[in-house]
Design a protein around this motif. Structure first.
Motif, PDB file in Angstrom:
ATOM      1  N   PRO A  28      -2.720  14.348   1.278  1.00 57.33           N
ATOM      2  CA  PRO A  28      -1.944  13.155   0.934  1.00 57.33           C
ATOM      3  C   PRO A  28      -0.765  12.927   1.866  1.00 57.33           C
ATOM      4  O   PRO A  28      -0.220  13.867   2.446  1.00 57.33           O
ATOM      5  CB  PRO A  28      -1.452  13.461  -0.480  1.00 57.33           C
ATOM      6  N   THR A  29      -0.373  11.664   1.999  1.00 63.91           N
ATOM      7  CA  THR A  29       0.818  11.284   2.754  1.00 63.91           C
ATOM      8  C   THR A  29       1.591  10.264   1.926  1.00 63.91           C
ATOM      9  O   THR A  29       1.079   9.183   1.639  1.00 63.91           O
ATOM     10  CB  THR A  29       0.438  10.659   4.115  1.00 63.91           C
ATOM     11  N   ALA A  53       4.340   3.650   0.179  1.00 62.97           N
ATOM     12  CA  ALA A  53       2.926   3.656   0.539  1.00 62.97           C
ATOM     13  C   ALA A  53       2.388   5.060   0.325  1.00 62.97           C
ATOM     14  O   ALA A  53       3.056   6.048   0.639  1.00 62.97           O
ATOM     15  CB  ALA A  53       2.743   3.233   1.992  1.00 62.97           C
ATOM     16  N   THR A  55      -1.123   7.161   1.106  1.00 61.78           N
ATOM     17  CA  THR A  55      -2.457   7.236   1.681  1.00 61.78           C
ATOM     18  C   THR A  55      -2.932   8.672   1.613  1.00 61.78           C
ATOM     19  O   THR A  55      -2.131   9.597   1.473  1.00 61.78           O
ATOM     20  CB  THR A  55      -2.468   6.766   3.148  1.00 61.78           C
ATOM     21  N   THR A  57      -6.426  11.428   2.900  1.00 57.88           N
ATOM     22  CA  THR A  57      -7.717  11.698   3.500  1.00 57.88           C
ATOM     23  C   THR A  57      -8.406  12.733   2.631  1.00 57.88           C
ATOM     24  O   THR A  57      -7.788  13.724   2.238  1.00 57.88           O
ATOM     25  CB  THR A  57      -7.544  12.247   4.930  1.00 57.88           C
ATOM     26  N   CYS A 102      -7.416   3.493  -6.230  1.00 59.63           N
ATOM     27  CA  CYS A 102      -7.641   4.005  -4.884  1.00 59.63           C
ATOM     28  C   CYS A 102      -8.760   3.215  -4.220  1.00 59.63           C
ATOM     29  O   CYS A 102      -9.733   2.830  -4.873  1.00 59.63           O
ATOM     30  CB  CYS A 102      -8.019   5.485  -4.923  1.00 59.63           C
ATOM     31  N   TYR A 103      -8.624   2.994  -2.920  1.00 59.45           N
ATOM     32  CA  TYR A 103      -9.630   2.267  -2.149  1.00 59.45           C
ATOM     33  C   TYR A 103      -9.907   3.020  -0.858  1.00 59.45           C
ATOM     34  O   TYR A 103      -8.982   3.548  -0.233  1.00 59.45           O
ATOM     35  CB  TYR A 103      -9.143   0.850  -1.819  1.00 59.45           C
ATOM     36  N   THR A 105     -10.659   3.100   2.991  1.00 61.77           N
ATOM     37  CA  THR A 105     -10.402   2.204   4.114  1.00 61.77           C
ATOM     38  C   THR A 105     -11.255   2.515   5.331  1.00 61.77           C
ATOM     39  O   THR A 105     -11.483   1.645   6.162  1.00 61.77           O
ATOM     40  CB  THR A 105      -8.914   2.254   4.513  1.00 61.77           C
ATOM     41  N   ASN A 122     -10.828   8.023   4.578  1.00 57.35           N
ATOM     42  CA  ASN A 122      -9.416   7.651   4.594  1.00 57.35           C
ATOM     43  C   ASN A 122      -9.221   6.627   3.489  1.00 57.35           C
ATOM     44  O   ASN A 122      -9.993   5.671   3.373  1.00 57.35           O
ATOM     45  CB  ASN A 122      -9.017   7.068   5.943  1.00 57.35           C
ATOM     46  N   CYS A 123      -8.181   6.834   2.687  1.00 58.84           N
ATOM     47  CA  CYS A 123      -8.004   6.014   1.488  1.00 58.84           C
ATOM     48  C   CYS A 123      -6.552   5.593   1.321  1.00 58.84           C
ATOM     49  O   CYS A 123      -5.637   6.200   1.888  1.00 58.84           O
ATOM     50  CB  CYS A 123      -8.426   6.805   0.245  1.00 58.84           C
ATOM     51  N   VAL A 124      -6.370   4.573   0.516  1.00 57.49           N
ATOM     52  CA  VAL A 124      -5.045   4.131   0.095  1.00 57.49           C
ATOM     53  C   VAL A 124      -5.027   4.142  -1.418  1.00 57.49           C
ATOM     54  O   VAL A 124      -6.030   3.888  -2.073  1.00 57.49           O
ATOM     55  CB  VAL A 124      -4.717   2.726   0.662  1.00 57.49           C
ATOM     56  N   CYS A 125      -3.869   4.524  -1.982  1.00 54.52           N
ATOM     57  CA  CYS A 125      -3.712   4.582  -3.431  1.00 54.52           C
ATOM     58  C   CYS A 125      -2.554   3.663  -3.821  1.00 54.52           C
ATOM     59  O   CYS A 125      -1.474   3.745  -3.242  1.00 54.52           O
ATOM     60  CB  CYS A 125      -3.413   6.016  -3.859  1.00 54.52           C
TER      61      CYS A 125
END
Length: 134
Positions: A28-29, A53, A55, A57, A102-103, A105, A122-125
């Motif tokens: 996570p980041t 933000a 994001t 992996t 979560c999506y 990307t 790679n995802c965004v939450c």
């Protein structure tokens, strides 16, 4: 001597409350940007908090239909959840933490000569909800 850590749970991708696949690695980041505000008279007189933000992996073994399901979710922009829950013991930092909305990307697959191939997502939450022990 304290008991050894017992990692009795795993991160799992959940779609509509149903487990899709366990996650092999999760990186996570969190980005919580703060911009200093200056004036003509002085520096750093205030600050502006910009949007957060989150994001991450995640890597999944390319076995069975899990990668195909996740790739279809990526192509359809389907939201999913990742949930971490304490099975037993008290060695977790959080009692639970839910990653909602979560999506995916981007998707990349690594083929290896020996062993199971791995697919990295790679995802965004859009929402992370931690629950501290207590």
């Amino acid at each position: 001597m304290p008991d050894a850590l017992k990692w009795d749970t795993r991160l799992t991708v959940m779609l509509n409350g149903i487990a899709v696949t366990p996650i092999d690695s999760f990186n996570p980041t969190f980005n919580v940007p703060v911009q200093p505000l200056h004036s003509l008279e002085a520096d750093n007189v205030a600050h502006i908090v910009q949007p957060q933000a989150f994001t991450f992996t995640m890597a999944v073994k390319a076995i069975g239909t899990a990668v195909a399901t996740l790739t279809t979710m990526a192509l359809n922009s389907t939201a999913f959840t990742i949930a971490v829950q304490e099975a037993k013991g008290n060695d977790w930092t959080f009692n639970s933490i839910a990653f909602n909305d979560c999506y995916i990307t981007s998707v990349a697959t690594t083929i290896v000569i020996d062993g199971v191939p791995t697919t990295t997502f790679n995802c965004v939450c859009l929402q992370a909800v931690p629950a501290l022990p207590g």
